[in-house]
Design a protein around this motif. Structure first.
Motif, PDB file in Angstrom:
ATOM      1  N   ARG A 124      46.704  43.190  38.690  1.00  0.00           N
ATOM      2  CA  ARG A 124      46.064  41.914  38.371  1.00  0.00           C
ATOM      3  C   ARG A 124      46.595  40.820  39.284  1.00  0.00           C
ATOM      4  O   ARG A 124      47.772  40.463  39.231  1.00  0.00           O
ATOM      5  CB  ARG A 124      46.292  41.558  36.898  1.00  0.00           C
ATOM      6  CG  ARG A 124      45.543  42.501  35.956  1.00  0.00           C
ATOM      7  CD  ARG A 124      45.677  42.083  34.514  1.00  0.00           C
ATOM      8  NE  ARG A 124      47.039  42.257  34.026  1.00  0.00           N
ATOM      9  CZ  ARG A 124      47.444  41.853  32.833  1.00  0.00           C
ATOM     10  NH1 ARG A 124      46.608  41.232  32.024  1.00  0.00           N
ATOM     11  NH2 ARG A 124      48.686  42.064  32.449  1.00  0.00           N
ATOM     12  N   CYS A 132      38.230  31.046  43.199  1.00  0.00           N
ATOM     13  CA  CYS A 132      37.523  32.256  42.759  1.00  0.00           C
ATOM     14  C   CYS A 132      36.094  32.312  43.284  1.00  0.00           C
ATOM     15  O   CYS A 132      35.543  33.400  43.505  1.00  0.00           O
ATOM     16  CB  CYS A 132      37.526  32.348  41.230  1.00  0.00           C
ATOM     17  SG  CYS A 132      39.138  32.817  40.557  1.00  0.00           S
ATOM     18  N   ILE A 135      35.658  34.365  46.370  1.00  0.00           N
ATOM     19  CA  ILE A 135      35.654  35.820  46.167  1.00  0.00           C
ATOM     20  C   ILE A 135      34.309  36.273  45.620  1.00  0.00           C
ATOM     21  O   ILE A 135      33.808  37.349  45.989  1.00  0.00           O
ATOM     22  CB  ILE A 135      36.780  36.225  45.196  1.00  0.00           C
ATOM     23  CG1 ILE A 135      38.140  35.801  45.740  1.00  0.00           C
ATOM     24  CG2 ILE A 135      36.764  37.723  44.949  1.00  0.00           C
ATOM     25  CD1 ILE A 135      39.280  36.025  44.762  1.00  0.00           C
ATOM     26  N   ILE A 143      31.666  39.575  46.257  1.00  0.00           N
ATOM     27  CA  ILE A 143      32.425  40.516  45.440  1.00  0.00           C
ATOM     28  C   ILE A 143      31.746  41.888  45.431  1.00  0.00           C
ATOM     29  O   ILE A 143      32.414  42.930  45.420  1.00  0.00           O
ATOM     30  CB  ILE A 143      32.631  39.970  44.008  1.00  0.00           C
ATOM     31  CG1 ILE A 143      33.709  40.784  43.286  1.00  0.00           C
ATOM     32  CG2 ILE A 143      31.345  39.963  43.204  1.00  0.00           C
ATOM     33  CD1 ILE A 143      34.138  40.164  41.960  1.00  0.00           C
ATOM     34  N   ILE A 154      36.494  45.588  40.774  1.00  0.00           N
ATOM     35  CA  ILE A 154      37.004  44.220  40.902  1.00  0.00           C
ATOM     36  C   ILE A 154      36.379  43.383  39.791  1.00  0.00           C
ATOM     37  O   ILE A 154      35.161  43.272  39.703  1.00  0.00           O
ATOM     38  CB  ILE A 154      36.680  43.596  42.273  1.00  0.00           C
ATOM     39  CG1 ILE A 154      37.199  44.486  43.412  1.00  0.00           C
ATOM     40  CG2 ILE A 154      37.271  42.188  42.374  1.00  0.00           C
ATOM     41  CD1 ILE A 154      36.820  43.986  44.804  1.00  0.00           C
ATOM     42  N   LYS A 155      37.218  42.815  38.946  1.00  0.00           N
ATOM     43  CA  LYS A 155      36.739  42.035  37.801  1.00  0.00           C
ATOM     44  C   LYS A 155      37.503  40.721  37.743  1.00  0.00           C
ATOM     45  O   LYS A 155      38.734  40.710  37.713  1.00  0.00           O
ATOM     46  CB  LYS A 155      36.939  42.817  36.505  1.00  0.00           C
ATOM     47  CG  LYS A 155      36.422  42.110  35.264  1.00  0.00           C
ATOM     48  CD  LYS A 155      36.641  42.967  34.019  1.00  0.00           C
ATOM     49  CE  LYS A 155      36.155  42.274  32.759  1.00  0.00           C
ATOM     50  NZ  LYS A 155      36.403  43.098  31.545  1.00  0.00           N
ATOM     51  N   ILE A 156      36.768  39.624  37.735  1.00  0.00           N
ATOM     52  CA  ILE A 156      37.378  38.298  37.643  1.00  0.00           C
ATOM     53  C   ILE A 156      37.260  37.813  36.208  1.00  0.00           C
ATOM     54  O   ILE A 156      36.165  37.761  35.647  1.00  0.00           O
ATOM     55  CB  ILE A 156      36.699  37.302  38.601  1.00  0.00           C
ATOM     56  CG1 ILE A 156      36.831  37.801  40.044  1.00  0.00           C
ATOM     57  CG2 ILE A 156      37.317  35.907  38.467  1.00  0.00           C
ATOM     58  CD1 ILE A 156      36.166  36.905  41.067  1.00  0.00           C
ATOM     59  N   SER A 157      38.382  37.479  35.605  1.00  0.00           N
ATOM     60  CA  SER A 157      38.376  37.039  34.214  1.00  0.00           C
ATOM     61  C   SER A 157      37.711  35.674  34.099  1.00  0.00           C
ATOM     62  O   SER A 157      37.762  34.869  35.028  1.00  0.00           O
ATOM     63  CB  SER A 157      39.803  36.952  33.667  1.00  0.00           C
ATOM     64  OG  SER A 157      40.510  35.899  34.305  1.00  0.00           O
ATOM     65  N   ARG A 169      43.163  32.196  37.268  1.00  0.00           N
ATOM     66  CA  ARG A 169      42.434  33.285  36.644  1.00  0.00           C
ATOM     67  C   ARG A 169      42.976  34.602  37.176  1.00  0.00           C
ATOM     68  O   ARG A 169      43.628  34.651  38.227  1.00  0.00           O
ATOM     69  CB  ARG A 169      40.931  33.166  36.941  1.00  0.00           C
ATOM     70  CG  ARG A 169      40.292  32.023  36.184  1.00  0.00           C
ATOM     71  CD  ARG A 169      39.002  31.559  36.809  1.00  0.00           C
ATOM     72  NE  ARG A 169      37.910  32.487  36.552  1.00  0.00           N
ATOM     73  CZ  ARG A 169      36.647  32.247  36.908  1.00  0.00           C
ATOM     74  NH1 ARG A 169      36.331  31.123  37.523  1.00  0.00           N
ATOM     75  NH2 ARG A 169      35.697  33.120  36.657  1.00  0.00           N
ATOM     76  N   VAL A 171      42.342  38.391  38.617  1.00  0.00           N
ATOM     77  CA  VAL A 171      41.399  39.269  39.299  1.00  0.00           C
ATOM     78  C   VAL A 171      41.955  40.685  39.192  1.00  0.00           C
ATOM     79  O   VAL A 171      42.987  40.997  39.796  1.00  0.00           O
ATOM     80  CB  VAL A 171      41.209  38.859  40.775  1.00  0.00           C
ATOM     81  CG1 VAL A 171      40.249  39.816  41.478  1.00  0.00           C
ATOM     82  CG2 VAL A 171      40.697  37.425  40.871  1.00  0.00           C
ATOM     83  N   THR A 172      41.300  41.517  38.403  1.00  0.00           N
ATOM     84  CA  THR A 172      41.798  42.866  38.131  1.00  0.00           C
ATOM     85  C   THR A 172      41.176  43.862  39.102  1.00  0.00           C
ATOM     86  O   THR A 172      39.946  43.958  39.212  1.00  0.00           O
ATOM     87  CB  THR A 172      41.477  43.294  36.684  1.00  0.00           C
ATOM     88  OG1 THR A 172      42.052  42.351  35.776  1.00  0.00           O
ATOM     89  CG2 THR A 172      42.047  44.682  36.389  1.00  0.00           C
ATOM     90  N   ILE A 187      40.141  40.561  49.922  1.00  0.00           N
ATOM     91  CA  ILE A 187      40.262  39.351  49.104  1.00  0.00           C
ATOM     92  C   ILE A 187      41.200  38.343  49.759  1.00  0.00           C
ATOM     93  O   ILE A 187      40.904  37.145  49.831  1.00  0.00           O
ATOM     94  CB  ILE A 187      40.753  39.713  47.690  1.00  0.00           C
ATOM     95  CG1 ILE A 187      39.639  40.440  46.922  1.00  0.00           C
ATOM     96  CG2 ILE A 187      41.202  38.465  46.920  1.00  0.00           C
ATOM     97  CD1 ILE A 187      40.085  41.038  45.600  1.00  0.00           C
TER      98      ILE A 187
END
Length: 333
Positions: A124, A132, A135, A143, A154-157, A169, A171-172, A187
């Motif tokens: 993360r 963000c 990205i 993304i 790739i997952k942005i909370s 935030r 970014v997983t 990234i």
């Protein structure tokens, strides 16, 4: 033992082999731009990155030429029990150091869990909210291209409105080490182009100015949502949560909050040999009691988890418990 100083000065005298830097990471004078990356590491795993007397982190700095800093053992990312690692230096120095750290963390997991480890792990990244968008790109084009190129998830909370003053935030990245490193390469190159990103390099690790907005009046009782059916972070945990019992107690008084945790998630809260619940108690300073099997919150199949302590201790413990449950739900999903 871990040094009380959370910063470890780099050792630039060793010149590591470098790959060709991307154009976006090169300054007008032809040198690599000085940049940084931040990501989370569990408090338990932080020791393996530091090493005895700081030997491991010093070695990683010597190999990479980057500077590696770690937040202190009581400085966590809000809502988690994870510390923050920041790696700064030239673009390829950062990539080399990041790969060394992630490889070390993976080797520790393999040593502890053997051959049953999922080859696709998660890392993360901590990214300023204002960066963000770079990205994500227009209509998510950037993304999507990063996912296709790296083959990593790739997952942005979403921005967490539960924490007042939190401007970062998560970014997983989910995948193998090679997939994660390719995603980090893409990234970081994009973030390095963002003029706002570099302004956050000297932001302190501590989130002391961040407060949990759901605790204006406690104690109160509510039930954690079923994470299998509701998106984590989508539920309002404010004072109007279900089953509210409000008292206006002062910070230094002993308070009690009872929350409901699904029976199948109690194990991850307790941890192997009670390790997780002991860590939560030690970090927060709160006492935590879990009801016996079959003793559920009224009308639910959720076990009772009672947290006792100051408002600050309860806030910290409750946030850590929520994070444990959310992490377990993500693995199930």
């Amino acid at each position: 033992m871990e040094s009380p100083d959370s910063s470890y000065v780099s050792s630039p005298e060793v010149n590591p082999k470098r790959s060709t830097p991307q154009k976006s990471s090169i300054s007008e004078d032809g040198s690599e731009k000085h940049t940084y990356i931040r990501f989370l590491v569990s408090n338990a795993a932080a020791g393996s990155v530091i090493g005895k007397g700081g030997s491991t982190i010093t070695d990683f700095q010597s190999q990479s030429g980057a500077r590696i800093q770690l937040s202190r053992n009581n400085e966590f990312f809000p809502g988690t029990s994870d510390r923050i690692i920041m790696i700064s230096g030239g673009f390829n120095e950062i990539l080399k150091a990041t790969e060394l750290v992630l490889s070390k963390l993976l080797s520790e997991i393999h040593a502890e869990e053997g051959d049953d480890v999922d080859p696709r792990s998660k890392v993360r990244l901590v990214v300023p909210n204002s960066s963000c968008g770079a990205i994500i790109g227009k209509a998510g084009a950037t993304i999507k291209s990063f996912i296709e190129d790296s083959q990593a998830g790739i997952k942005i909370s979403p921005q967490d409105n539960n924490y007042i003053g939190l401007n970062d935030r998560l970014v997983t990245l989910t995948g193998s080490l090679d997939e994660q490193m390719r995603a980090i390469d893409l990234i970081l190159a994009k973030l390095t182009e963002d003029s706002y990103y570099s302004q956050y390099m000297n932001t302190p690790f501590s989130y002391a100015g961040v407060s949990f907005s759901g605790f204006h009046a406690i104690p109160y009782t509510y039930v954690l949502p079923s994470f299998g059916t509701a998106a984590y972070g989508a539920t309002n945990y404010g004072p109007n949560g279900s089953g509210g019992k409000f008292h206006n107690n002062k910070e230094d008084r002993s308070n009690s909050v009872t929350i409901g945790v699904a029976d199948e998630h109690i194990g991850v809260v307790v941890g192997r040999g009670g390790r997780n619940i002991m860590e939560i108690s030690q970090v927060s300073g709160a006492r935590i009691k879990i009801s016996d099997r079959g003793d559920f919150m009224s009308g639910t199949s959720d076990r009772k988890v009672t947290i006792i302590g100051s408002q600050r201790a309860i806030r910290t413990a409750e946030g850590m418990i929520m994070q444990k449950v959310a992490s377990a739900s993500e693995r199930i999903d």
